[in-house]
Write an enzyme that holds these catalytic residues in place. Structure first.
Site, PDB file in Angstrom:
ATOM      1  N   LYS A  11       0.824  -1.208   0.000  1.00  0.00           N
ATOM      2  CA  LYS A  11       0.000   0.000   0.000  1.00  0.00           C
ATOM      3  C   LYS A  11       0.866   1.270   0.000  1.00  0.00           C
ATOM      4  O   LYS A  11       2.083   1.209   0.259  1.00  0.00           O
ATOM      5  CB  LYS A  11      -0.923  -0.042   1.217  1.00  0.00           C
ATOM      6  CG  LYS A  11      -1.944  -1.194   1.153  1.00  0.00           C
ATOM      7  CD  LYS A  11      -2.922  -1.115   2.331  1.00  0.00           C
ATOM      8  CE  LYS A  11      -3.969  -2.213   2.256  1.00  0.00           C
ATOM      9  NZ  LYS A  11      -4.962  -2.099   3.363  1.00  0.00           N
ATOM     10  N   TYR A  51     -12.539  -1.853  -3.640  1.00  0.00           N
ATOM     11  CA  TYR A  51     -13.010  -1.964  -2.247  1.00  0.00           C
ATOM     12  C   TYR A  51     -14.538  -1.865  -2.152  1.00  0.00           C
ATOM     13  O   TYR A  51     -15.054  -1.544  -1.083  1.00  0.00           O
ATOM     14  CB  TYR A  51     -12.352  -0.888  -1.386  1.00  0.00           C
ATOM     15  CG  TYR A  51     -10.957  -1.271  -0.905  1.00  0.00           C
ATOM     16  CD1 TYR A  51     -10.759  -2.382  -0.090  1.00  0.00           C
ATOM     17  CD2 TYR A  51      -9.844  -0.515  -1.255  1.00  0.00           C
ATOM     18  CE1 TYR A  51      -9.491  -2.733   0.353  1.00  0.00           C
ATOM     19  CE2 TYR A  51      -8.563  -0.868  -0.807  1.00  0.00           C
ATOM     20  CZ  TYR A  51      -8.406  -1.976   0.003  1.00  0.00           C
ATOM     21  OH  TYR A  51      -7.151  -2.326   0.444  1.00  0.00           O
ATOM     22  N   ASN A 114      -2.054   0.459   6.620  1.00  0.00           N
ATOM     23  CA  ASN A 114      -1.518  -0.753   7.265  1.00  0.00           C
ATOM     24  C   ASN A 114      -0.615  -1.586   6.343  1.00  0.00           C
ATOM     25  O   ASN A 114      -0.546  -2.800   6.454  1.00  0.00           O
ATOM     26  CB  ASN A 114      -2.653  -1.580   7.876  1.00  0.00           C
ATOM     27  CG  ASN A 114      -3.656  -2.037   6.845  1.00  0.00           C
ATOM     28  OD1 ASN A 114      -3.516  -1.738   5.662  1.00  0.00           O
ATOM     29  ND2 ASN A 114      -4.661  -2.780   7.280  1.00  0.00           N
ATOM     30  N   HIS A 117      -2.119  -5.418   1.692  1.00  0.00           N
ATOM     31  CA  HIS A 117      -3.413  -6.092   1.522  1.00  0.00           C
ATOM     32  C   HIS A 117      -3.174  -7.581   1.319  1.00  0.00           C
ATOM     33  O   HIS A 117      -2.169  -7.980   0.734  1.00  0.00           O
ATOM     34  CB  HIS A 117      -4.128  -5.530   0.278  1.00  0.00           C
ATOM     35  CG  HIS A 117      -5.322  -6.328  -0.144  1.00  0.00           C
ATOM     36  ND1 HIS A 117      -6.567  -6.150   0.420  1.00  0.00           N
ATOM     37  CD2 HIS A 117      -5.461  -7.334  -1.053  1.00  0.00           C
ATOM     38  CE1 HIS A 117      -7.418  -7.019  -0.133  1.00  0.00           C
ATOM     39  NE2 HIS A 117      -6.774  -7.736  -1.039  1.00  0.00           N
ATOM     40  N   GLU A 128      -9.577 -10.609  -7.314  1.00  0.00           N
ATOM     41  CA  GLU A 128      -8.666  -9.470  -7.147  1.00  0.00           C
ATOM     42  C   GLU A 128      -7.482  -9.552  -8.104  1.00  0.00           C
ATOM     43  O   GLU A 128      -7.036  -8.538  -8.653  1.00  0.00           O
ATOM     44  CB  GLU A 128      -8.195  -9.407  -5.693  1.00  0.00           C
ATOM     45  CG  GLU A 128      -9.338  -9.040  -4.745  1.00  0.00           C
ATOM     46  CD  GLU A 128      -8.999  -9.154  -3.268  1.00  0.00           C
ATOM     47  OE1 GLU A 128      -9.869  -8.821  -2.454  1.00  0.00           O
ATOM     48  OE2 GLU A 128      -7.869  -9.574  -2.924  1.00  0.00           O
TER      49      GLU A 128
HETATM   50  N1  UDP Z   1      -9.620  -0.103   7.302  1.00  0.00           N
HETATM   51  C1  UDP Z   1      -9.703   1.141   7.930  1.00  0.00           C
HETATM   52  N2  UDP Z   1     -10.376   1.225   9.135  1.00  0.00           N
HETATM   53  C2  UDP Z   1     -10.951   0.141   9.738  1.00  0.00           C
HETATM   54  C3  UDP Z   1     -10.870  -1.108   9.089  1.00  0.00           C
HETATM   55  C4  UDP Z   1     -10.206  -1.193   7.882  1.00  0.00           C
HETATM   56  O1  UDP Z   1      -9.205   2.141   7.418  1.00  0.00           O
HETATM   57  O2  UDP Z   1     -11.541   0.291  10.829  1.00  0.00           O
HETATM   58  C5  UDP Z   1      -8.912  -0.212   6.013  1.00  0.00           C
HETATM   59  C6  UDP Z   1      -7.554  -0.925   6.141  1.00  0.00           C
HETATM   60  O3  UDP Z   1      -6.646  -0.332   5.207  1.00  0.00           O
HETATM   61  C7  UDP Z   1      -7.921  -2.344   5.756  1.00  0.00           C
HETATM   62  C8  UDP Z   1      -8.932  -2.096   4.634  1.00  0.00           C
HETATM   63  O4  UDP Z   1      -9.683  -0.976   5.115  1.00  0.00           O
HETATM   64  O5  UDP Z   1      -6.778  -3.091   5.346  1.00  0.00           O
HETATM   65  C9  UDP Z   1      -9.870  -3.247   4.338  1.00  0.00           C
HETATM   66  O6  UDP Z   1     -10.502  -3.645   5.551  1.00  0.00           O
HETATM   67  P1  UDP Z   1     -10.661  -5.172   5.926  1.00  0.00           P
HETATM   68  O7  UDP Z   1     -11.618  -5.269   7.056  1.00  0.00           O
HETATM   69  O8  UDP Z   1     -10.961  -5.966   4.697  1.00  0.00           O
HETATM   70  O9  UDP Z   1      -9.204  -5.558   6.491  1.00  0.00           O
HETATM   71  P2  UDP Z   1      -8.066  -6.491   5.885  1.00  0.00           P
HETATM   72  O10 UDP Z   1      -8.740  -7.629   5.167  1.00  0.00           O
HETATM   73  O11 UDP Z   1      -7.243  -5.622   4.954  1.00  0.00           O
HETATM   74  O12 UDP Z   1      -7.267  -6.947   7.078  1.00  0.00           O
HETATM   75 MG    MG Z   2     -10.166  -7.574   3.666  1.00  0.00          MG
END
Ligand code: UDP
Ligand code: MG
Length: 135
Positions: A11, A51, A114, A117, A128
């Protein structure tokens, strides 16, 4: 459905901080083979499409803006049990909750920025990967 493929994105925060090399090394050292890779910048439209599953979430708008804030590296990966093993390697979404040694623990800035992905299912790994590597 194949179980040996997953998809990842380095990212914008991690790319900007020059963590890409270390992250790719950790991915390869963990047994994943890179089968596709490219450096790109997302448009708002592409980020929103990628997303779209999160479009009702409170973090959706900020997430899409952030994902367009700089270059990213998209990669398809191959390994037995790829999706599960890769989720383990990257750690919890919130880096403060991620286990020691995981990519998010090591390199993430915040729950939004974070670092990386990882697909959450075999179906989504294919969707994806096709999103970025099939036109
Ligand atoms: N994210 C965020 N706030 C939150 C949860 C998620 O900004 O409270 C962002 C973060 O970059 C995350 C992405 O949205 O990686 C997708 O969320 P998901 O729940 O799918 O998490 P992941 O699968 O990436 O762990
Ligand atoms: Mg996810």
């Amino acid at each position: 459905m194949e179980t040996n493929k997953t998809f990842t994105i380095i990212k914008p925060d991690a790319f900007k901080k020059k963590y890409s090399g270390a992250i790719i090394k950790q991915i390869e050292d963990s047994g994943f083979q890179i089968t596709n890779m490219k450096l790109i910048s997302l448009t708002k439209e592409l980020a929103e499409k990628f997303y779209s599953i999160h479009k009702e979430k409170p973090f959706f708008t900020n997430l899409c803006e952030y994902m367009c804030s700089g270059p990213i590296i998209v990669m398809s990966l191959k390994k037995d049990n790829a999706v599960e093993d890769f989720r383990k390697l990257i750690g919890s979404t919130d880096p403060e909750k991620a286990e020691e040694g995981t990519i998010r623990k090591l390199y993430a800035t915040s729950i939004e920025a974070n670092a990386i992905h990882g697909s959450d299912s075999d179906d989504n790994a294919k969707i994806e990967s096709d999103f970025f590597f099939k036109s």
